[in-house]
Design a protein around this motif. Structure first.
Motif, PDB file in Angstrom:
ATOM      1  N   LEU A 106       0.736  -0.993   0.055  1.00  0.00           N
ATOM      2  CA  LEU A 106       0.070  -0.056  -0.027  1.00  0.00           C
ATOM      3  C   LEU A 106       0.635   1.122  -0.074  1.00  0.00           C
ATOM      4  N   THR A 107       1.860   1.231  -0.871  1.00  0.00           N
ATOM      5  CA  THR A 107       2.979   2.434  -0.814  1.00  0.00           C
ATOM      6  C   THR A 107       3.184   2.642  -2.229  1.00  0.00           C
ATOM      7  N   ASP A 108       3.071   4.047  -2.707  1.00  0.00           N
ATOM      8  CA  ASP A 108       3.374   4.653  -3.959  1.00  0.00           C
ATOM      9  C   ASP A 108       4.553   5.335  -4.236  1.00  0.00           C
TER      10      ASP A 108
ATOM     11  N   LEU B  93       4.347   7.658  -1.013  1.00  0.00           N
ATOM     12  CA  LEU B  93       2.732   7.879  -0.289  1.00  0.00           C
ATOM     13  C   LEU B  93       2.129   6.574   0.144  1.00  0.00           C
ATOM     14  N   ARG B  94       1.630   6.650   1.304  1.00  0.00           N
ATOM     15  CA  ARG B  94       0.853   5.564   1.695  1.00  0.00           C
ATOM     16  C   ARG B  94      -0.590   5.444   0.980  1.00  0.00           C
ATOM     17  N   ASN B  95      -1.253   4.303   0.708  1.00  0.00           N
ATOM     18  CA  ASN B  95      -2.562   4.159  -0.071  1.00  0.00           C
ATOM     19  C   ASN B  95      -3.556   3.384   0.817  1.00  0.00           C
ATOM     20  N   ARG B  96      -4.619   3.511   0.586  1.00  0.00           N
ATOM     21  CA  ARG B  96      -5.688   2.670   1.021  1.00  0.00           C
ATOM     22  C   ARG B  96      -6.371   2.110  -0.157  1.00  0.00           C
ATOM     23  N   LEU B  97      -7.035   1.162  -0.024  1.00  0.00           N
ATOM     24  CA  LEU B  97      -7.697   0.495  -1.287  1.00  0.00           C
ATOM     25  C   LEU B  97      -9.136   1.050  -1.503  1.00  0.00           C
ATOM     26  N   GLY B  98      -9.514   1.343  -2.719  1.00  0.00           N
ATOM     27  CA  GLY B  98     -10.833   1.905  -3.236  1.00  0.00           C
ATOM     28  C   GLY B  98     -11.701   0.871  -3.748  1.00  0.00           C
ATOM     29  N   GLU B  99     -12.388   1.251  -4.833  1.00  0.00           N
ATOM     30  CA  GLU B  99     -13.226   0.379  -5.631  1.00  0.00           C
ATOM     31  C   GLU B  99     -12.442  -0.528  -6.682  1.00  0.00           C
ATOM     32  N   PRO B 100     -13.017  -1.790  -6.979  1.00  0.00           N
ATOM     33  CA  PRO B 100     -12.076  -2.447  -8.060  1.00  0.00           C
ATOM     34  C   PRO B 100     -12.038  -1.736  -9.279  1.00  0.00           C
ATOM     35  N   ASP B 101     -10.702  -1.645 -10.118  1.00  0.00           N
ATOM     36  CA  ASP B 101     -10.751  -1.221 -11.352  1.00  0.00           C
ATOM     37  C   ASP B 101     -10.984  -2.059 -12.508  1.00  0.00           C
TER      38      ASP B 101
ATOM     39  N   ASN C 291      -1.468  13.675   2.971  1.00  0.00           N
ATOM     40  CA  ASN C 291      -0.357  13.854   3.991  1.00  0.00           C
ATOM     41  C   ASN C 291       0.269  12.664   4.620  1.00  0.00           C
ATOM     42  N   SER C 292       0.511  11.548   4.021  1.00  0.00           N
ATOM     43  CA  SER C 292       1.187  10.389   4.301  1.00  0.00           C
ATOM     44  C   SER C 292       2.520  10.232   3.609  1.00  0.00           C
ATOM     45  N   GLU C 293       3.183  11.261   3.166  1.00  0.00           N
ATOM     46  CA  GLU C 293       4.364  11.338   2.663  1.00  0.00           C
ATOM     47  C   GLU C 293       5.325  10.472   3.520  1.00  0.00           C
ATOM     48  N   PHE C 294       6.382   9.799   3.078  1.00  0.00           N
ATOM     49  CA  PHE C 294       7.444   9.547   3.997  1.00  0.00           C
ATOM     50  C   PHE C 294       8.536   9.046   2.957  1.00  0.00           C
ATOM     51  N   ASP C 295       9.888   9.358   3.526  1.00  0.00           N
ATOM     52  CA  ASP C 295      10.910   8.975   2.759  1.00  0.00           C
ATOM     53  C   ASP C 295      11.375   7.479   2.964  1.00  0.00           C
ATOM     54  N   PHE C 296      11.874   6.845   1.998  1.00  0.00           N
ATOM     55  CA  PHE C 296      12.392   5.305   1.892  1.00  0.00           C
ATOM     56  C   PHE C 296      13.744   5.520   1.516  1.00  0.00           C
ATOM     57  N   ASN C 297      14.409   5.202   2.382  1.00  0.00           N
ATOM     58  CA  ASN C 297      16.182   4.987   2.192  1.00  0.00           C
ATOM     59  C   ASN C 297      16.441   3.870   1.155  1.00  0.00           C
TER      60      ASN C 297
END
Length: 492
Positions: free
Chosen positions: A366-368, A386-394, A406-412
């Protein structure tokens, strides 16, 4: 009794330090024991799930009787690459899914049995016997009276088990991946003069450059291709059709039909800032360097691949899992799969996900990724996510990832491998303006591989987009029958 599909494997602590096969295959005793679980259903639903139409109960019945040679002959009637399919095909979503015992969660391990039979054939000389049988049948067909068969044998629509005498019609197969190899072998059995044109210096396509040694040894690929060559298929390497020669030039050379099976070799990227930094690979380039150019055998081969200490692999398909597990074996301290959906939506085989977890691969779900940053020398150092949540099926049926504000974070990380799919290389397609393509640049073809150009057929990933080995083989098989029908209806 539970199947023993996953019991014979290298220990994870050992295999992360080598490129030897992870799955070790059945012993004869284990194969017979597993085969004895098969109910031999009269209306065998498992066959429905096999794209290359293997008579599964029939070959398993021979395994029960320890008649492994006969089991191999049954496999070969439909499948030109059984040792490959037994290793890399997703049987759990195909033949095994339709096994009646799957309703109780314990289907027959059809793929493991297929691998056992194919490996037994390799180690006991059965391939040579099969090749000899082909030559004998071809010779017998050639000796038939012309009066009894004015046209070559099987013209009404031969089964793959019919071997026709040679005729003068030449067919070009462009690409030597699973679709191309299958179509070429089936057409050769029908009696045609078939030439495969391969752009790289070794045949096999994705089987050679896209799948790691620990899942599919190059030795197995060489053996399977060697058999196809021995039954009459000519393979020309270093032939970039569209560049070295065009389709029109091949027509002048006497080729009467074409099967385009060039795969999906053009990698997709995320389209985010920083993808041009040093230390960002496409999975296609990464696996090609490792597999085709022997980087996994460094320093014996001078093809080093830069491996960071902390690797991020974007995507969660089989290619992503392969890239992650290769990175671990090449010395990365920490490897993480970064995927925008949850584990339930991961498209990779369950067995590959399990193997990756056993080997210490981490999963950041759940990470983009939204941006990659580097140091003053232009090398990757951090990836903003960014962190994600799951919505409706595509449209794929999977739940769509939705960014959490506002879920940004740094991945080293110091190496990024992008494994989010591939598309068609336009080099060949740009030289055939009459060939219709879809919105993604893939060739438009029907279920038999027929395209908008009468003498051009197509199959595999160039038509479907990235798919499985066995699906590509199924398309190659159907296209071979369609080419045969076209050539015998065409007035030429």
């Amino acid at each position: 009794m539970q199947n023993i599909k996953n019991n014979n494997e290298q220990d994870p602590k050992e295999r992360i330090n080598n490129f030897n096969e992870v799955a070790l295959g059945y012993t004869p005793e284990q194969a017979v024991s597993e085969a004895e679980r098969c109910l031999g259903c009269r209306d065998a639903s498992c066959i429905q799930g096999c794209p290359v139409e293997i008579d599964i109960p029939k070959f398993i019945a021979e395994v029960k009787k320890e008649n492994f040679s006969k089991a191999y002959q049954i496999l070969k009637e439909k499948n030109n690459l059984p040792a490959v399919c037994g290793r890399v095909c997703p049987q759990e979503t195909q033949c095994e899914k339709f096994c009646i015992l799957a309703k109780k969660g314990n289907p027959i391990a059809i793929g493991s049995l297929e691998r056992f039979v194919a490996d037994w054939a390799i180690s006991h000389g059965a391939l040579e016997k099969s090749e000899q049988k082909f030559k004998e049948l071809e010779r017998d067909s050639a000796e038939q009276s012309a009066a009894s068969s004015p046209r070559f044998a099987g013209e009404a629509g031969p089964k793959e088990t019919q071997y026709a005498r040679r005729n003068t019609k030449k067919i070009a197969v462009i690409g030597s991946g699973p679709a191309g190899l299958t179509a070429a072998a089936d057409l050769s059995r029908m009696g045609y003069q078939v030439t495969i044109f391969e752009s790289l210096h070794a045949a096999g396509g994705v089987l050679r450059y896209g799948i790691p040694e620990f899942r599919l040894p190059k030795r197995i690929v060489d053996i399977e291709i060697g058999y196809i060559k021995k039954i009459g298929v000519n393979i020309e390497v270093n032939m970039v059709i569209g560049k070295v020669k065009t389709i029109d030039e091949l027509r002048v050379d006497g080729f009467k039909a074409f099967f385009v099976a060039t795969g999906a070799g053009l990698p997709y990227f995320l389209g985010i800032a920083g993808e041009n930094l040093n230390g960002v690979y496409s999975a296609n380039e990464f696996l090609t360097r490792v597999n085709l150019m022997n980087a996994y055998r460094f320093p014996d081969y001078d093809t080093p691949v830069n491996i960071g200490r902390k690797v991020a692999v974007i995507g969660a398909g089989n290619v992503a899992l392969d890239s992650a597990r290769v990175s671990r074996r090449l010395g990365a301290d920490e490897v993480t799969i970064v995927y925008r959906r949850s584990e339930a939506e991961m498209p990779a085989r369950l067995e590959e996900i399990r193997h990756a977890g056993e080997e210490g691969i981490k999963f950041e779900l759940l990470t983009d990724p939204v941006e990659i940053s580097g140091n003053e020398s232009g090398w990757v150092r951090v990836m903003k996510c960014l962190r994600n949540r799951l919505g409706e099926p595509d449209s794929s049926g999977r739940r769509r990832p939705v960014a959490i504000p506002n879920s940004e974070f740094d991945f080293n990380c110091d190496l990024v491998i992008v494994a989010i799919g591939q598309g068609p290389n336009p080099l060949l397609l740009s030289t055939i303006p009459a060939l219709k393509l879809n919105s993604r640049g893939n060739i438009e073809a029907n279920s038999d591989g027929r395209t908008s150009v009468p003498d051009i057929f197509a199959g595999g990933d160039i038509v479907t987009g990235a798919a499985t080995v066995i699906e590509a083989m199924g398309l190659g098989k159907r296209a071979a029958r369609a080419i045969h029908k076209y050539l015998n209806n065409a007035k030429r």
